[in-house]
Write a protein that holds these residues in place. Structure first.
Motif, mmCIF file in Angstrom:
data_model
loop_
_atom_site.group_PDB
_atom_site.id
_atom_site.type_symbol
_atom_site.label_atom_id
_atom_site.label_comp_id
_atom_site.label_asym_id
_atom_site.label_seq_id
_atom_site.Cartn_x
_atom_site.Cartn_y
_atom_site.Cartn_z
ATOM 1 N N PRO A 1 0.874 -1.150 0.002
ATOM 2 C CA PRO A 1 -0.100 0.179 -0.461
ATOM 3 C C PRO A 1 1.120 0.636 -0.018
ATOM 4 N N ASP A 2 1.775 1.183 0.629
ATOM 5 C CA ASP A 2 2.801 2.230 0.477
ATOM 6 C C ASP A 2 3.580 2.147 -0.980
ATOM 7 N N GLY B 1 16.345 5.787 5.535
ATOM 8 C CA GLY B 1 15.007 5.466 5.404
ATOM 9 C C GLY B 1 14.891 3.890 5.222
ATOM 10 N N ASP B 2 15.696 3.581 4.669
ATOM 11 C CA ASP B 2 15.542 1.855 4.157
ATOM 12 C C ASP B 2 15.983 0.906 5.011
ATOM 13 N N ARG B 3 17.041 1.092 5.115
ATOM 14 C CA ARG B 3 17.726 0.870 6.664
ATOM 15 C C ARG B 3 16.704 0.699 7.880
ATOM 16 N N ILE B 4 16.234 1.913 8.525
ATOM 17 C CA ILE B 4 15.252 2.244 9.227
ATOM 18 C C ILE B 4 13.776 1.574 9.270
ATOM 19 N N VAL B 5 12.598 1.599 8.266
ATOM 20 C CA VAL B 5 11.830 0.956 8.245
ATOM 21 C C VAL B 5 12.090 -0.689 8.051
ATOM 22 N N GLN C 1 14.548 -1.839 10.102
ATOM 23 C CA GLN C 1 14.604 -2.113 11.282
ATOM 24 C C GLN C 1 16.510 -3.045 10.853
ATOM 25 N N ARG C 2 17.146 -2.200 9.582
ATOM 26 C CA ARG C 2 18.642 -2.770 9.760
ATOM 27 C C ARG C 2 19.397 -2.071 10.161
ATOM 28 N N SER C 3 19.426 -0.715 11.248
ATOM 29 C CA SER C 3 20.182 -0.289 11.518
ATOM 30 C C SER C 3 20.692 -0.197 13.024
ATOM 31 N N PRO C 4 21.655 0.186 13.490
ATOM 32 C CA PRO C 4 21.805 0.142 15.125
ATOM 33 C C PRO C 4 21.522 1.367 15.079
ATOM 34 N N PHE C 5 20.946 2.184 14.896
ATOM 35 C CA PHE C 5 20.430 3.326 15.382
ATOM 36 C C PHE C 5 18.705 3.322 14.856
ATOM 37 N N VAL C 6 17.925 2.210 14.582
ATOM 38 C CA VAL C 6 16.424 2.164 15.150
ATOM 39 C C VAL C 6 16.038 2.766 16.087
ATOM 40 N N ASP C 7 15.175 3.311 15.942
ATOM 41 C CA ASP C 7 13.783 3.417 17.375
ATOM 42 C C ASP C 7 14.890 4.335 18.038
ATOM 43 N N ARG C 8 16.115 5.279 18.024
ATOM 44 C CA ARG C 8 16.479 6.050 19.303
ATOM 45 C C ARG C 8 16.649 7.606 18.615
ATOM 46 N N VAL C 9 16.224 8.198 18.010
ATOM 47 C CA VAL C 9 15.151 9.598 17.704
ATOM 48 C C VAL C 9 15.200 10.240 19.071
ATOM 49 N N GLY C 10 15.616 11.429 19.684
ATOM 50 C CA GLY C 10 16.065 11.743 20.995
ATOM 51 C C GLY C 10 17.459 10.893 21.742
ATOM 52 N N GLU C 11 18.106 10.025 21.736
ATOM 53 C CA GLU C 11 18.499 9.721 22.572
ATOM 54 C C GLU C 11 20.080 10.523 22.312
ATOM 55 N N LEU D 1 16.937 10.215 7.104
ATOM 56 C CA LEU D 1 16.381 10.081 5.609
ATOM 57 C C LEU D 1 15.273 9.682 5.066
ATOM 58 N N TYR D 2 14.252 10.089 4.294
ATOM 59 C CA TYR D 2 13.945 9.317 3.820
ATOM 60 C C TYR D 2 13.507 9.404 2.068
ATOM 61 N N ASP D 3 13.071 8.453 1.297
ATOM 62 C CA ASP D 3 12.481 8.998 0.496
ATOM 63 C C ASP D 3 10.665 8.959 0.213
ATOM 64 N N SER D 4 10.722 8.631 -0.657
ATOM 65 C CA SER D 4 8.820 8.585 -0.742
ATOM 66 C C SER D 4 7.926 7.311 -0.256
ATOM 67 N N TYR D 5 8.571 6.853 -0.864
ATOM 68 C CA TYR D 5 8.736 4.563 -0.513
ATOM 69 C C TYR D 5 8.537 4.894 1.639
ATOM 70 N N THR D 6 9.860 5.547 2.126
ATOM 71 C CA THR D 6 10.399 4.914 2.852
ATOM 72 C C THR D 6 9.173 5.794 4.026
ATOM 73 N N GLY D 7 9.467 6.884 3.418
ATOM 74 C CA GLY D 7 9.215 8.133 3.975
ATOM 75 C C GLY D 7 7.461 7.572 4.761
ATOM 76 N N ARG D 8 6.608 7.288 3.575
ATOM 77 C CA ARG D 8 5.730 7.102 3.486
ATOM 78 C C ARG D 8 5.065 5.773 4.693
ATOM 79 N N ARG D 9 6.167 4.524 5.005
ATOM 80 C CA ARG D 9 5.823 4.165 5.738
ATOM 81 C C ARG D 9 6.624 4.464 7.170
ATOM 82 N N ALA D 10 7.244 5.292 7.395
ATOM 83 C CA ALA D 10 7.377 5.935 9.135
ATOM 84 C C ALA D 10 6.449 7.093 9.329
#
Lengths: 452, 462
Positions: free
Chosen positions: A95-96, A253-257, A259-269, A315-324
């Motif tokens: 859908p994204d 974004g690809d690595r973030i959405v 879940q392939r990055s050591p920095f997933v879910d760490r905004v604000g840290e 950093l997101y492109d349109s697809y990963t930005g929609r997913r995020a």
């Protein structure tokens, strides 16, 4: 066809064939490039290249297909569109999935074209490479040879159109010099590579390139394997760019959405030392990564990544930005041969208060001034963060440069490297890779060499 | 691809200024790929690239131009540009006698272009299902099936006329496992210079299981040690050690420029007597195989090191011409847009006579590297690195705890002398892409189990 407006027409002709319920995005590129390699005062090879290509993305019912061709010949354009459509019919719906929708952000006007490049003559190009080789050979009696000295330039046009109404076209020039010097100490041959890049040849610093290649090779003469212990690494802007660039790659974004990055879910840290701030800012016209539009035709914009050590976003492109759920950050990168994906355009590390490279060195008791990092593709795991690379350089002892070392590695993790930054220089430089950064000192890195 | 009269006119134009040599290389490549990631077949892609590169050599200067447009006027324009760039002086017409040369047809039994895309989709789907079912800790899977068919034609002013038709098919799975120690990855790939019959030889279930198992094993891994250790390298992917430690250093173009630690050493003992190293482009089906190289020479089996003695370097046409000898069939290029240079094909270490168990049992404290990733070498100094993607400690002659990823670093000429055991269990490794001066070409390599008495391991543990 160096005219980017003409490329846009080609793209629009294909986009105009979109059927109801179908999204089409077409990227067209054309470039003319010349490369001169010299050896022994003679031209070794002179390459004139003209490349063109088209990439077509089709999305129907959430299914994405892609096809490309290394030509703009009419018969292959038709076939490329047909292949992309056929490919889309076999993908699984998401859908994204979809091309970028214009988001109203105004593009900055950055002029990436310099008339000086297409005006270069063959003899001028050859002269630059020969001058570079001669300066290296004459630079120091210990220089035993030059493996290759080269000059190259290119003039490129790119256009992107889509059924969502994206219309973007741009043209750009670049020029570069590179040389690898050899220094023979009778027992071993040491190498020193240096290069520079700019939008036009007159901005290339030929003397700096020659001097750096010479000093890198001669400074390594007599290098030996060091012992094994934790040390500080001192990275000049070129090497800082490599390391920070690797780390910023894990914030895409690809690595973030996925879940392939050591920095997933760490905004604000706090993911880095408080002295470290870096953003991706393609709107800075001084950056060699500057651009007006991203790879999906959206306006490029500045994006904070790490500010005062705190992770601010990805950093997101349109697809990963929609997913995020955030939307695109205008960070799609692409050529004509592949699909767009989120990436770095113009990474910029802010100056610190550490001063010049010499001042940073003076502040280190036990460290290495790094000349080269080897095996970045095999020794860095961007998912786990494991970092282990071959290094060469000079030992720093009590703030003074000492003996050369080689055949050793530096080990840490990407996560720890950020936190272990102990000093940030004030010598920010715009590099050909598009990264702009000062020198950095990173502590607590395991130097692995001989075992006592 | 283009007719003989056109070829003759292109070559004549290249030689018109008095150059020594002219060549036309025509290429037509079709690629396709199916990509699964994040539980979904994300996209299928395909590409087509065709064009010609024209090379004109005068003395030691090469002029090169290429075009994606194969019409005769564009080819003649490229030939003129290459000739101008080669700056030959003198001139005069030369007649070229094109001989019929080696012409090879594809080894592929099943042309991947004829395979239903739904079947390709089913393969990557299956890999995803099997890997995720392996363990709940497998949180991410990507799988890719790719294939390409590359048709080439080479003709030159020495009378060479050759064609080849090369098909390659590959498959790769990457898994991410999540545990208390963070994220870890496991990777498995296969690739051969054959068609879709690749999947009659290999079981996708097994490949997916291998990748998942590697990721899971690494969740338990401890940081790799640092400092120097005895290293045992497992069969197959360990071939990258020789590719980096000496393969590149035996390429004649680098040797000639003094940029090789193996220059001027033919006939000398450069390695342990256990080392016999061969580069063999004729190995049918292997990833680095071809019938005809990108200069129209037949692929060959070349012994580089025999029982530790350096026998010969690898050669392309340009280096061979300047040294008055024959090419060894190692002239390769990434595409028609690139100049050929000396490249490896399938590089392997001949097996020895010890069993792998004996080799491991002889180590009190060391590291066993089961899978190697890529590597890099500085051919001038001989220093090289390569990544270990699956490794274990060896304690008291037995393989024990798994290790996190790290790099190994060594000096080629030294490491070759420090090989003290070679196993009887040869395997070829996974498909590789070798990069040199910005050009990537497919290469294979292989080794039996082997032992190096001392290498530096780039870990973080003291």
């Amino acid at each position: 066809m160096t005219d980017s407006a003409a490329l846009l027409e080609v793209a629009n002709r294909l986009v105009g064939r979109a059927e109801a319920g179908e999204q089409i995005e077409v990227a067209c590129g054309h470039s003319v490039s010349t490369t001169v390699r010299v050896y022994g005062g003679e031209v070794e090879s002179f390459t004139s290249a003209e490349t063109q290509g088209v990439g077509v993305r089709v999305i129907r019912d959430g299914r994405e297909g892609f096809a490309s061709a290394g030509t703009l010949d009419a018969d292959l354009l038709d076939r490329t569109l047909a292949d992309a459509r056929d490919n889309a019919s076999y993908a699984e719906a998401d859908p994204d999935a979809g091309i970028a929708e214009p988001d109203g952000v105004e593009a900055v006007d950055v002029d990436l074209w310099r008339d000086e490049v297409p005006a270069m003559t063959s003899d001028e190009r050859i002269a630059l490479a020969i001058d570079l080789e001669r300066r290296v050979l004459d630079g120091d009696p210990r220089i035993s040879g030059v493996r290759v000295a080269s000059y190259g330039d290119s003039a490129s046009s790119f256009a992107l159109a889509s059924s969502a109404g994206v219309q973007a076209h741009t043209r750009s020039t670049s020029a570069g010099l590179g040389v690898q010097a050899l220094a023979d100490d009778g027992d071993r041959t040491q190498t020193g590579y240096a290069g520079d890049g700019a939008r036009r040849p007159s901005e290339l610093d030929l003397e700096w390139v020659a001097n750096r290649a010479v000093s890198r090779a001669t400074d390594l003469i007599g290098a030996s394997k060091p012992g094994t212990k934790p040390v500080s690494l001192v990275l000049d802007p070129h090497l800082s760019a490599t390391v920070i660039g690797l780390i910023a790659g894990t914030l895409t974004g690809d690595r973030i959405v996925k879940q392939r990055s050591p920095f997933v879910d760490r905004v604000g840290e706090e993911v880095a030392a408080p002295s470290l701030t870096f953003v991706d800012d393609p709107t800075d016209p001084d950056s060699l990564g500057a651009d007006s539009h991203d790879g999906e035709g959206l306006a490029c914009r500045p994006n904070d990544l790490v500010v005062d050590g705190v992770l601010k976003g990805y950093l997101y492109d349109s697809y990963t930005g929609r997913r995020a759920g955030t939307g695109s950050t205008g960070s799609a990168v692409r050529g004509t041969r592949g699909l767009p994906s989120p990436g770095i355009h113009a990474l910029s590390v802010a100056n610190g208060d550490g001063g010049t490279l010499d001042e940073l060195i003076a502040g280190v008791d036990d460290g290495i001034l790094v000349f080269n990092l080897a095996g970045l593709h095999s020794g860095v795991n961007a998912v786990s963060g494991d970092f282990s690379v071959g290094i060469e350089g000079l030992v720093i002892r009590n703030g003074e440069l000492a003996e050369p070392i080689s055949e050793c590695t530096a080990g840490s993790t990407l996560q720890r490297l950020l936190l272990d930054v102990t000093n940030v220089g004030s010598d920010r430089k715009h590099l050909p890779s598009g990264v702009s950064t000062p020198s950095l000192v990173i502590g607590n890195v395991m130097l692995s060499g001989s075992t006592d | 691809m283009i007719d003989e009269q056109t070829i003759n006119r292109v070559l004549s134009t290249g030689l018109a200024g008095g150059a020594d040599f002219a060549e036309i290389f025509v290429e037509d490549v079709e690629r396709s790929g199916v990509n699964l990631d994040d539980g979904r077949v994300e996209n299928l892609s395909s590409s087509r690239d065709r064009g010609a590169g024209i090379r004109v050599i005068s003395g030691e200067t090469t002029g090169f131009a290429h075009t994606a447009d194969l019409s005769e006027d564009r080819l003649l324009a490229a030939a003129k540009a290459a000739a101008d760039a080669a700056k030959a002086e003198g001139g005069g017409a030369r007649t070229i006698e094109i001989e019929s040369g080696p012409t090879a047809s594809s080894d592929a039994q099943v042309d991947p272009a004829t395979v239903d895309k739904a079947r390709k989709v089913a393969l990557v789907r299956r890999a995803d299902e099997v890997a995720r079912a392996y363990n709940d800790a497998i949180t991410q899977v990507s799988a890719r099936q790719g294939d390409n068919r590359r048709r080439i034609l080479v003709a030159n002013s020495d009378g060479v006329f050759a064609t080849d038709d090369q098909t390659r098919t590959n498959f790769a799975v990457t898994c991410v496992a999540k545990g208390d120690s963070g994220l870890q990855t496991g990777y498995e790939s296969i690739g051969h210079a054959i068609g879709f019959e690749l999947f009659d030889r290999y079981d996708v279930d097994q490949l997916a299981t291998n990748a998942a198992e590697r990721a899971m094993t690494k969740l338990e891994a401890r940081p790799a040690p640092s400092g120097t250790h005895v290293v045992v390298i497992g069969p197959g992917s360990g071939g990258v050690l020789f590719h980096e430690a000496c393969g590149h250093g035996l390429e004649a173009d680098l040797v000639r420029k003094g940029a090789s630690a193996f220059a001027d050493r033919v006939g000398q003992q450069v390695a342990s007597p256990l080392v016999t190293l061969i580069d063999d482009g004729t190995m049918a089906g292997e990833w680095g195989h071809y019938a005809v190289d990108d200069e129209g020479q037949p692929a060959a089996r070349n012994v580089l090191i025999e029982k530790g003695v350096l026998v010969d370097y690898m050669w392309d046409g340009n280096r061979a011409r300047q040294d008055g000898r024959r090419s060894s069939g190692n002239g390769r290029r990434q595409s028609y847009r690139h100049l050929p240079m000396v490249r490896m094909t399938n590089t392997y270490l001949a097996p020895g006579d010890q069993t792998p168990d004996e080799i491991i049992a002889g180590v009190d404290n060391g590291v066993y590297v089961a899978k190697l990733g890529g590597g890099q070498v500085n051919t001038a100094s001989g220093d090289f690195v390569f990544g270990m993607t699956e490794a274990y400690l060896i304690e008291d002659g037995k393989i024990t705890a798994p290790l996190r990823e790290g790099q190994l670093i060594g000096n080629g000429p030294k490491v070759l002398q420090q090989i003290d055991a070679v196993g009887n269990d040869f395997e070829m490794g996974p498909p590789g892409t070798c990069g040199k001066d910005g050009q990537g070409v497919p290469v294979g390599d292989g080794v039996p189990t082997l032992r190096v008495t001392e290498m530096t391991i780039g870990g973080t543990a003291a």
